[in-house]
Design a protein around this motif. Structure first.
Motif, PDB file in Angstrom:
ATOM      1  N   ALA A  43      51.537  51.261  56.508  1.00  0.00           N
ATOM      2  CA  ALA A  43      51.081  50.514  57.681  1.00  0.00           C
ATOM      3  C   ALA A  43      49.813  51.148  58.266  1.00  0.00           C
ATOM      4  O   ALA A  43      48.901  50.437  58.695  1.00  0.00           O
ATOM      5  N   ALA A  44      49.746  52.473  58.278  1.00  0.00           N
ATOM      6  CA  ALA A  44      48.566  53.154  58.821  1.00  0.00           C
ATOM      7  C   ALA A  44      47.338  52.880  57.957  1.00  0.00           C
ATOM      8  O   ALA A  44      46.244  52.638  58.479  1.00  0.00           O
ATOM      9  N   LEU A  45      47.503  52.919  56.648  1.00  0.00           N
ATOM     10  CA  LEU A  45      46.366  52.677  55.760  1.00  0.00           C
ATOM     11  C   LEU A  45      45.919  51.222  55.788  1.00  0.00           C
ATOM     12  O   LEU A  45      44.745  50.924  55.598  1.00  0.00           O
ATOM     13  N   GLU A  46      46.849  50.287  56.028  1.00  0.00           N
ATOM     14  CA  GLU A  46      46.468  48.882  56.115  1.00  0.00           C
ATOM     15  C   GLU A  46      45.663  48.591  57.371  1.00  0.00           C
ATOM     16  O   GLU A  46      44.897  47.627  57.418  1.00  0.00           O
ATOM     17  N   ARG A  47      45.793  49.421  58.399  1.00  0.00           N
ATOM     18  CA  ARG A  47      45.065  49.209  59.654  1.00  0.00           C
ATOM     19  C   ARG A  47      43.668  49.830  59.657  1.00  0.00           C
ATOM     20  O   ARG A  47      42.939  49.674  60.628  1.00  0.00           O
ATOM     21  N   HIS A 104      48.139  59.405  53.616  1.00  0.00           N
ATOM     22  CA  HIS A 104      48.108  59.242  52.164  1.00  0.00           C
ATOM     23  C   HIS A 104      49.144  60.126  51.465  1.00  0.00           C
ATOM     24  O   HIS A 104      49.254  60.074  50.257  1.00  0.00           O
ATOM     25  N   PHE A 105      49.921  60.919  52.213  1.00  0.00           N
ATOM     26  CA  PHE A 105      51.001  61.705  51.613  1.00  0.00           C
ATOM     27  C   PHE A 105      52.181  60.789  51.311  1.00  0.00           C
ATOM     28  O   PHE A 105      52.476  59.861  52.063  1.00  0.00           O
ATOM     29  N   VAL A 106      52.875  61.042  50.235  1.00  0.00           N
ATOM     30  CA  VAL A 106      54.012  60.219  49.832  1.00  0.00           C
ATOM     31  C   VAL A 106      55.136  60.298  50.862  1.00  0.00           C
ATOM     32  O   VAL A 106      55.855  59.325  51.091  1.00  0.00           O
ATOM     33  N   THR A 107      55.297  61.429  51.524  1.00  0.00           N
ATOM     34  CA  THR A 107      56.396  61.623  52.462  1.00  0.00           C
ATOM     35  C   THR A 107      56.109  61.083  53.858  1.00  0.00           C
ATOM     36  O   THR A 107      56.948  61.213  54.743  1.00  0.00           O
ATOM     37  N   HIS A 108      54.958  60.474  54.079  1.00  0.00           N
ATOM     38  CA  HIS A 108      54.638  59.894  55.390  1.00  0.00           C
ATOM     39  C   HIS A 108      55.466  58.632  55.583  1.00  0.00           C
ATOM     40  O   HIS A 108      55.490  57.750  54.727  1.00  0.00           O
ATOM     41  N   ARG A 109      56.172  58.542  56.707  1.00  0.00           N
ATOM     42  CA  ARG A 109      57.105  57.420  56.917  1.00  0.00           C
ATOM     43  C   ARG A 109      56.404  56.077  57.046  1.00  0.00           C
ATOM     44  O   ARG A 109      56.879  55.069  56.541  1.00  0.00           O
ATOM     45  N   SER A 110      55.298  56.030  57.771  1.00  0.00           N
ATOM     46  CA  SER A 110      54.611  54.753  57.984  1.00  0.00           C
ATOM     47  C   SER A 110      53.198  54.790  57.403  1.00  0.00           C
ATOM     48  O   SER A 110      52.277  54.217  57.980  1.00  0.00           O
ATOM     49  N   GLY A 111      53.030  55.456  56.288  1.00  0.00           N
ATOM     50  CA  GLY A 111      51.718  55.607  55.675  1.00  0.00           C
ATOM     51  C   GLY A 111      51.091  54.293  55.256  1.00  0.00           C
ATOM     52  O   GLY A 111      49.901  54.076  55.465  1.00  0.00           O
TER      53      GLY A 111
END
Length: 64
Positions: free
Chosen positions: A43-47, A34-41
């Motif tokens: 995609a991770a949250l959608e899973r 949930h951090f803005v700087t996460h590269r694949s955030g």
């Protein structure tokens, strides 16, 4: 080594420990999605599973 020492002052640059071994990042812990700087955030949250399934998931995780 020294008798009756009451106060010590240490000056050094702030860097959380432990630092990442290969990337030099401040920590070995992964960055939360949930951090803005996460590269694949996104995609991770959608899973993530739907909210109605989380109680069962947590219960099974606590049972071991």
């Amino acid at each position: 080594m020294l008798d009756d020492v009451e106060k010590t002052v240490l000056r050094a640059p702030f860097a959380p420990a432990p630092r990442g071994l290969f990337t030099g990042s401040p920590s070995l812990a992964p960055r939360p999605p949930h951090f803005v700087t996460h590269r694949s955030g996104r995609a991770a949250l959608e899973r993530l599973p739907p909210a109605r399934r989380l109680p069962g998931l947590l219960a099974s995780a606590l049972r071991g």
